[in-house]
Design a protein around this motif. Structure first.
Motif, short mmCIF file in Angstrom:
data_model
loop_
_atom_site.label_atom_id
_atom_site.label_comp_id
_atom_site.label_asym_id
_atom_site.label_seq_id
_atom_site.Cartn_x
_atom_site.Cartn_y
_atom_site.Cartn_z
N LEU A 1 0.09 8.61 2.39
CA LEU A 1 -0.22 7.56 2.79
C LEU A 1 1.43 6.83 3.06
CD1 LEU A 1 -1.93 5.13 4.01
CD2 LEU A 1 -2.11 4.30 1.63
N ASP A 2 2.07 6.78 2.27
CA ASP A 2 3.53 6.36 2.11
C ASP A 2 4.39 6.86 3.35
OD1 ASP A 2 5.82 5.09 1.48
OD2 ASP A 2 6.38 6.52 0.09
N ARG A 3 4.27 8.13 3.57
CA ARG A 3 5.00 9.03 4.42
C ARG A 3 4.59 8.39 6.01
NH1 ARG A 3 4.55 13.18 0.78
NH2 ARG A 3 2.49 14.14 1.87
N VAL A 4 3.23 8.39 6.30
CA VAL A 4 2.72 8.00 7.48
C VAL A 4 3.23 6.43 7.56
CG1 VAL A 4 0.66 7.42 8.77
CG2 VAL A 4 0.78 9.55 7.51
N LEU A 5 3.01 5.63 6.67
CA LEU A 5 3.26 4.15 7.00
C LEU A 5 4.75 3.92 7.05
CD1 LEU A 5 0.93 2.36 4.22
CD2 LEU A 5 0.63 2.49 6.82
N MET A 6 5.61 4.47 6.60
CA MET A 6 7.07 4.47 6.68
C MET A 6 7.45 5.09 7.79
SD MET A 6 8.11 2.36 4.51
CE MET A 6 6.61 1.44 4.62
N PHE B 1 0.91 -1.28 0.05
CA PHE B 1 -0.03 0.06 0.20
C PHE B 1 0.86 1.22 -0.10
CE2 PHE B 1 -3.58 -2.56 0.62
CZ PHE B 1 -4.52 -2.02 0.42
N ALA B 2 1.99 1.11 0.85
CA ALA B 2 2.89 2.31 0.92
C ALA B 2 3.43 2.69 -0.46
CB ALA B 2 4.03 2.43 1.88
N GLY B 3 3.90 1.66 -1.16
CA GLY B 3 4.72 1.85 -2.40
C GLY B 3 3.85 2.04 -3.53
N TYR B 4 2.43 1.55 -3.62
CA TYR B 4 1.43 1.94 -4.75
C TYR B 4 0.82 3.10 -4.76
CZ TYR B 4 -2.08 0.80 -8.04
OH TYR B 4 -2.84 1.30 -9.13
N ARG C 1 9.62 -2.58 3.97
CA ARG C 1 10.64 -1.73 3.17
C ARG C 1 10.87 -2.30 1.82
NH1 ARG C 1 11.96 2.73 4.09
NH2 ARG C 1 11.82 4.13 6.23
N VAL C 2 11.19 -3.71 1.94
CA VAL C 2 11.76 -4.13 0.77
C VAL C 2 10.75 -4.46 -0.18
CG1 VAL C 2 12.50 -6.21 -0.24
CG2 VAL C 2 13.58 -5.49 1.84
#
Length: 279
Positions: free
Chosen positions: A108-113, A100-103, A157-158
């Protein structure tokens, strides 16, 4: 066809074959072996305290007369279940969060990471040691959830990095133009194409969870009495390892064999799923 190629590569690998055979035998011993023993793991023989291995008690007895063969197999059952459940939860969480973060990228990517980075810097063992005793009266499932909660971050992360590459592929773009919801695209097209990584990760997470459970139980933070695991048995046996070695040797031996067999399978899967290896 790919699955057949992978299986052929897997079984051509001697280490993977030995690992699979050992793991199957250990699981069979854990779940079928108790039916061949003379005692239940909860039974006590009040005529045999700290008795060495003999014809009646194959692996000896404990200080309260419990049959070591029976309780070691019970402990191995618990360790196997915990290892598998932790691996499934952790790998599933890593796949969902990373994909979800990558797509979607963006906020959303910033929050999840940010959440992933926060969990990576937290002292997981200390948190588990603090929280676990507060759950002693609850189900051991909470212990599984705690272990899984600190196992998935690096893999996520991978997965995120691989998803960023996959989302630009033609079949993903075609699915977008067809109006397929994005969450369906993730589960239908992104995650299946990460199956090689996720299978290997889940396999290695099993051994990591078994070792983690044993370590926490050794220090009294894991499985609580009256239930047992390999970790609790090793902790109890280590106190009398020199005078009564069977109390420590059998649980420790089962733990080593279990972790070694899973690691061999994981290494074999990594080689079998490697496109650069020979078919």
């Amino acid at each position: 066809m790919r699955s057949k190629v992978v299986l052929r590569r897997l079984f051509r690998n001697p280490q993977a074959r030995y690992g699979i055979i050992a793991f199957v035998l250990l699981v069979a011993l854990a779940y079928i072996g108790p039916y061949f023993g003379s005692y239940e793991w909860t039974e006590k023989d009040f005529m045999a305290f700290l008795s060495p291995p003999d014809a009646d008690h194959w692996w000896g007895t404990t200080s309260i007369g419990q049959d070591m063969y029976a309780i070691t197999l019970r402990g191995m059952q618990k360790s196997i279940v915990i290892g598998v459940l932790v691996a499934l939860i952790a790998t599933g969480l890593a796949a969902v969060v990373g994909a979800f973060a990558g797509y979607f990228g963006g906020w959303l990517d910033r929050v999840l990471m940010w959440g992933v980075d926060l969990l990576l810097v937290l002292p997981s063992f200390l948190i588990l040691a603090i929280v676990s005793p507060r759950l002693r009266d609850g189900s051991w499932i909470w212990f599984v959830v705690l272990l899984a909660a600190f196992t998935w971050m690096i893999t996520s992360r991978v997965v995120r990095s691989m998803t960023i590459s996959l989302r630009e592929r033609e079949y993903v773009q075609a699915a977008v133009y067809m109006g397929i919801p994005r969450w369906k695209i993730i589960f239908r097209h992104i995650v299946p194409n990460l199956s090689s990584l996720l299978i290997i990760d889940a396999t290695l997470n099993v051994s990591g969870a078994v070792v983690g459970e044993a370590a926490l139980s050794f220090f009294g933070f894991g499985i609580q009495p009256p239930d047992v695991s390999l970790g609790t048995l090793i902790a109890e046996g280590s106190r009398n390892a020199t005078g009564y070695p069977w109390l420590f040797a059998f649980p420790a031996g089962m733990l080593v064999l279990l972790v070694l067999s899973v690691n061999l399978i994981g290494d074999g899967l990594r080689d079998a799923l490697d496109p650069g290896s020979n078919s």
